[in-house]
Design an enzyme around this catalytic site. Structure first.
Site, PDB file in Angstrom:
ATOM      1  N   ARG A   3       0.865  -1.173   0.000  1.00 11.71           N
ATOM      2  CA  ARG A   3       0.000   0.000   0.000  1.00 11.71           C
ATOM      3  C   ARG A   3       0.912   1.237   0.000  1.00 11.71           C
ATOM      4  O   ARG A   3       1.972   1.230   0.645  1.00 11.71           O
ATOM      5  CB  ARG A   3      -0.896   0.036   1.241  1.00 11.71           C
ATOM      6  CG  ARG A   3      -2.067  -0.935   1.196  1.00 11.71           C
ATOM      7  CD  ARG A   3      -3.137  -0.483   0.193  1.00 11.71           C
ATOM      8  NE  ARG A   3      -4.283  -1.379   0.167  1.00 11.71           N
ATOM      9  CZ  ARG A   3      -4.443  -2.397  -0.684  1.00 11.71           C
ATOM     10  NH1 ARG A   3      -3.521  -2.661  -1.591  1.00 11.71           N
ATOM     11  NH2 ARG A   3      -5.537  -3.130  -0.639  1.00 11.71           N
TER      12      ARG A   3
ATOM     13  N   HIS B  30      -1.411   0.595  -9.809  1.00  9.75           N
ATOM     14  CA  HIS B  30      -2.035  -0.388  -8.912  1.00  9.75           C
ATOM     15  C   HIS B  30      -2.640  -1.565  -9.709  1.00  9.75           C
ATOM     16  O   HIS B  30      -3.835  -1.841  -9.621  1.00  9.75           O
ATOM     17  CB  HIS B  30      -3.120   0.296  -8.045  1.00  9.75           C
ATOM     18  CG  HIS B  30      -3.413  -0.433  -6.769  1.00  9.75           C
ATOM     19  ND1 HIS B  30      -3.819   0.190  -5.606  1.00  9.75           N
ATOM     20  CD2 HIS B  30      -3.372  -1.763  -6.471  1.00  9.75           C
ATOM     21  CE1 HIS B  30      -4.026  -0.708  -4.665  1.00  9.75           C
ATOM     22  NE2 HIS B  30      -3.750  -1.907  -5.164  1.00  9.75           N
TER      23      HIS B  30
ATOM     24  N   GLU C 241      -2.989   7.872  -3.648  1.00  8.25           N
ATOM     25  CA  GLU C 241      -3.577   7.354  -4.869  1.00  8.25           C
ATOM     26  C   GLU C 241      -4.895   8.046  -5.181  1.00  8.25           C
ATOM     27  O   GLU C 241      -5.667   8.251  -4.241  1.00  8.25           O
ATOM     28  CB  GLU C 241      -3.827   5.839  -4.699  1.00  8.25           C
ATOM     29  CG  GLU C 241      -2.957   5.033  -5.627  1.00  8.25           C
ATOM     30  CD  GLU C 241      -2.974   3.561  -5.299  1.00  8.25           C
ATOM     31  OE1 GLU C 241      -3.951   2.902  -5.649  1.00  8.25           O
ATOM     32  OE2 GLU C 241      -2.007   3.099  -4.683  1.00  8.25           O
TER      33      GLU C 241
HETATM   34  N1  LIG Z   1      -0.781  -3.807  -5.144  1.00  8.82           N
HETATM   35  C1  LIG Z   1      -1.796  -4.655  -5.184  1.00  8.82           C
HETATM   36  O1  LIG Z   1      -2.569  -4.707  -6.148  1.00  8.82           O
HETATM   37  C2  LIG Z   1      -2.018  -5.588  -4.063  1.00  8.82           C
HETATM   38  C3  LIG Z   1      -1.649  -5.234  -2.800  1.00  8.82           C
HETATM   39  N2  LIG Z   1      -1.846  -6.097  -1.758  1.00  8.82           N
HETATM   40  C4  LIG Z   1      -1.396  -5.704  -0.420  1.00  8.82           C
HETATM   41  O2  LIG Z   1      -0.530  -6.709   0.068  1.00  8.82           O
HETATM   42  C5  LIG Z   1      -0.826  -6.944   1.439  1.00  8.82           C
HETATM   43  C6  LIG Z   1      -0.364  -8.307   1.855  1.00  8.82           C
HETATM   44  O3  LIG Z   1      -1.178  -9.319   1.305  1.00  8.82           O
HETATM   45  P1  LIG Z   1      -0.990 -10.861   1.718  1.00  8.82           P
HETATM   46  O4  LIG Z   1       0.412 -11.286   1.487  1.00  8.82           O
HETATM   47  O5  LIG Z   1      -2.074 -11.636   1.097  1.00  8.82           O
HETATM   48  O6  LIG Z   1      -1.238 -10.739   3.282  1.00  8.82           O
HETATM   49  P2  LIG Z   1      -0.627 -11.618   4.465  1.00  8.82           P
HETATM   50  O7  LIG Z   1      -1.463 -11.284   5.652  1.00  8.82           O
HETATM   51  O8  LIG Z   1      -0.494 -13.034   4.037  1.00  8.82           O
HETATM   52  O9  LIG Z   1       0.857 -11.014   4.662  1.00  8.82           O
HETATM   53  C7  LIG Z   1       1.137  -9.824   5.324  1.00  8.82           C
HETATM   54  C8  LIG Z   1       2.386 -10.078   6.171  1.00  8.82           C
HETATM   55  O10 LIG Z   1       2.824  -8.835   6.722  1.00  8.82           O
HETATM   56  C9  LIG Z   1       3.327  -9.121   8.012  1.00  8.82           C
HETATM   57  N3  LIG Z   1       3.402  -7.900   8.806  1.00  8.82           N
HETATM   58  C10 LIG Z   1       2.395  -7.250   9.425  1.00  8.82           C
HETATM   59  N4  LIG Z   1       2.882  -6.177  10.093  1.00  8.82           N
HETATM   60  C11 LIG Z   1       4.219  -6.158   9.846  1.00  8.82           C
HETATM   61  C12 LIG Z   1       5.270  -5.307  10.250  1.00  8.82           C
HETATM   62  N5  LIG Z   1       5.043  -4.255  11.047  1.00  8.82           N
HETATM   63  N6  LIG Z   1       6.520  -5.572   9.821  1.00  8.82           N
HETATM   64  C13 LIG Z   1       6.755  -6.642   9.016  1.00  8.82           C
HETATM   65  N7  LIG Z   1       5.792  -7.500   8.622  1.00  8.82           N
HETATM   66  C14 LIG Z   1       4.546  -7.248   9.034  1.00  8.82           C
HETATM   67  C15 LIG Z   1       2.354 -10.156   8.576  1.00  8.82           C
HETATM   68  O11 LIG Z   1       2.907 -10.851   9.682  1.00  8.82           O
HETATM   69  C16 LIG Z   1       2.131 -11.030   7.357  1.00  8.82           C
HETATM   70  O12 LIG Z   1       3.036 -12.129   7.306  1.00  8.82           O
HETATM   71  C17 LIG Z   1      -2.353  -6.718   1.506  1.00  8.82           C
HETATM   72  O13 LIG Z   1      -2.778  -6.404   2.823  1.00  8.82           O
HETATM   73  C18 LIG Z   1      -2.562  -5.577   0.545  1.00  8.82           C
HETATM   74  O14 LIG Z   1      -2.491  -4.341   1.224  1.00  8.82           O
HETATM   75  C19 LIG Z   1      -2.414  -7.323  -1.955  1.00  8.82           C
HETATM   76  C20 LIG Z   1      -2.812  -7.713  -3.199  1.00  8.82           C
HETATM   77  C21 LIG Z   1      -2.656  -6.875  -4.363  1.00  8.82           C
HETATM   78  O1  LIG Z   2      -6.270  -6.987  -3.155  1.00 10.46           O
HETATM   79  C1  LIG Z   2      -5.711  -5.926  -2.848  1.00 10.46           C
HETATM   80  O2  LIG Z   2      -5.443  -5.632  -1.681  1.00 10.46           O
HETATM   81  C2  LIG Z   2      -5.377  -4.972  -3.901  1.00 10.46           C
HETATM   82  O3  LIG Z   2      -4.652  -4.050  -3.697  1.00 10.46           O
HETATM   83  C3  LIG Z   2      -5.906  -5.171  -5.265  1.00 10.46           C
HETATM   84  O4  LIG Z   2      -5.752  -6.406  -5.707  1.00 10.46           O
END
Ligand SMILES: NC(=O)C1=CN([C@@H]2O[C@H](COP(=O)(O)OP(=O)(O)OC[C@H]3O[C@@H](n4cnc5c(N)ncnc54)[C@H](O)[C@@H]3O)[C@@H](O)[C@H]2O)C=CC1
Ligand SMILES: O=C(O)C(=O)CO
Length: 386
Positions: A273, A320, A302
């Protein structure tokens, strides 16, 4: 008084009214809702980001559930409006739900869904693409070609960084961070250093096994290290990719001080993000360190970029699109619709939101469960035994 909003209606006589604030890819999600007696209303307003007032108008007087987008501000006002309309379910079409005030949803008894798993590999692939684009200066070189500036091979032309044997740093080694780490380790034989609040045993085992495989084939084995602090990753890694959730602990995780800790020729990638990075500090750092490069999919304000970022040749920027593969976006729409449907039908919540494949199989009906409800515990929702 909010202006009326244009909508497209499917199955007008359906018993349950489900609103989607945007048109979403594919048709399976619509069909699954229709088959279960839902009237589906899709907002067709030509406006990218809907305001709270727009969404209140969409919710109207009777609404059973809403599928919304990460660009929308789902707080007290919207959950109160949804609850007044009899709604009990909302799902983001996203895994990240930093745009949702879950406490407000809890207060109004509204289940909040998200869409994990289906976007893991697609998002990691974009992070890998940005890593390569930055390392090999692909966008700069493309612009140079199109400008007609290429007049022959030169030893110094667009020299970049070799990834093989270098260290990839992952901050937030959850689903996406781990998938990205595996791609970079396996694809480019990079060593791994990661920082997360939790140990990623599966990832460690993968790198160990791959290292042993390389060694058995007479190659230099890859290595891994779980860092005790984020600074350790920043100091040691050549490519750093950010994959944590956005919350109070990760806001401006990368700032002036942390940027100064990184190597002068490091590459920073952000597909998490925007506010995880202090973008003003980043622009300044890019100006001062022309060999430092970034690949950004997300931005602090954004859809805007901070002043100066668009002029930086050492930045690769995309809008994004990390989860934007057809399969993933159709799957996200399906999971979001099934989250809402499950709550409307009184189904339990799926036990493991990381195992969403049964919901994505187009040749079989989905399980009678909501795939991923983030406040299931707070609302005391039953968990599926399937
Ligand atoms: N750019 C895009 O289109 C997308 C962005 N995202 C973003 O990616 C994020 C992660 O997604 P997932 O991997 O599925 O989630 P997830 O929950 O599997 O992984 C997030 C990780 O971050 C860690 N974490 C939390 N606080 C932390 C900190 N202070 N320092 C270090 N690590 C920390 C957690 O322990 C966890 O392992 C989503 O929450 C979303 O914001 C997700 C999908 C698409
Ligand atoms: O899934 C999310 O969190 C996104 O940013 C878009 O895929």
């Amino acid at each position: 008084m909010a202006k009326p909003i244009s909508i497209e209606v499917y199955n007008p006589n359906g018993k349950y009214r489900v609103v989607s604030t945007k048109s979403m890819p594919g048709t399976r999600w619509i069909n699954l809702l229709i088959e279960q007696d839902c009237r589906v209303e899709i907002c067709t307003q030509k406006k990218t980001i809907l305001s709270v007032e727009d969404i209140i108008a969409l919710i109207g007087d009777k609404c059973d559930g809403v599928i919304g987008q990460l660009t929308e501000d789902w707080g007290e006002t919207l959950f109160a409006a949804l609850s007044r309309a009899g709604g009990k379910a909302f799902s983001n079409m996203a895994v990240g739900y930093n745009n949702v005030d879950v406490n407000a949803a809890n207060k109004h008894g509204v289940a909040v869904g998200n869409t994990p798993g289906v976007l893991t590999e697609t998002t990691a692939e974009l992070a890998a693409s940005l890593s390569l684009a930055a390392a090999r200066r692909i966008v700069e070189a493309d612009q140079f070609m199109r400008a007609g500036l290429y007049d022959g091979w030169l030893p110094h032309l667009f020299v970049g960084n070799l990834l093989k044997g270098q260290t990839v740093g992952v901050i937030g080694a959850g689903r996406i961070g781990s998938a990205y780490a595996r791609m970079m380790v396996e694809g480019f034989k990079m060593n791994l250093i990661y920082y997360d609040l939790y140990q990623s045993t599966r990832l460690e085992k993968f790198v160990t096994a791959y290292g042993e495989f390389l060694k058995a084939n007479g190659e230099q084995p890859v290595t891994w290290k779980r860092a005790a602090s984020m600074d350790e990753v920043l100091r040691e890694a050549d490519v750093i990719s950010l994959h944590p959730i956005l919350d109070k602990t990760t806001y401006h995780l990368i700032n002036k001080e942390s940027l100064a800790t990184m190597k002068k020729e490091a590459i920073l990638v952000n597909c998490s993000r925007g506010p995880v990075v202090d973008e003003v500090a980043l622009v300044e750092h890019l100006k001062q360190n022309p060999m430092f490069r970034v690949g950004l999919d997300v931005f602090e304000d954004e859809p805007y970029m901070k002043p100066g970022l668009a002029d930086m040749k050492n930045a690769v920027v995309v809008p994004h699109i990390a989860s934007a593969s057809k399969w993933t976006r159709e799957g996200m729409a399906t999971l979001a619709a099934l989250n809402v449907l499950g709550k409307i039908k009184g189904y339990p919540v799926w036990g493991d939101p990381n195992r969403v494949a049964p919901f994505l199989n187009e040749n079989a009906p989905p399980p009678a469960a909501s795939p991923s409800i983030v406040n299931a515990k707070a609302l005391g929702l039953p968990v599926s035994k399937l």
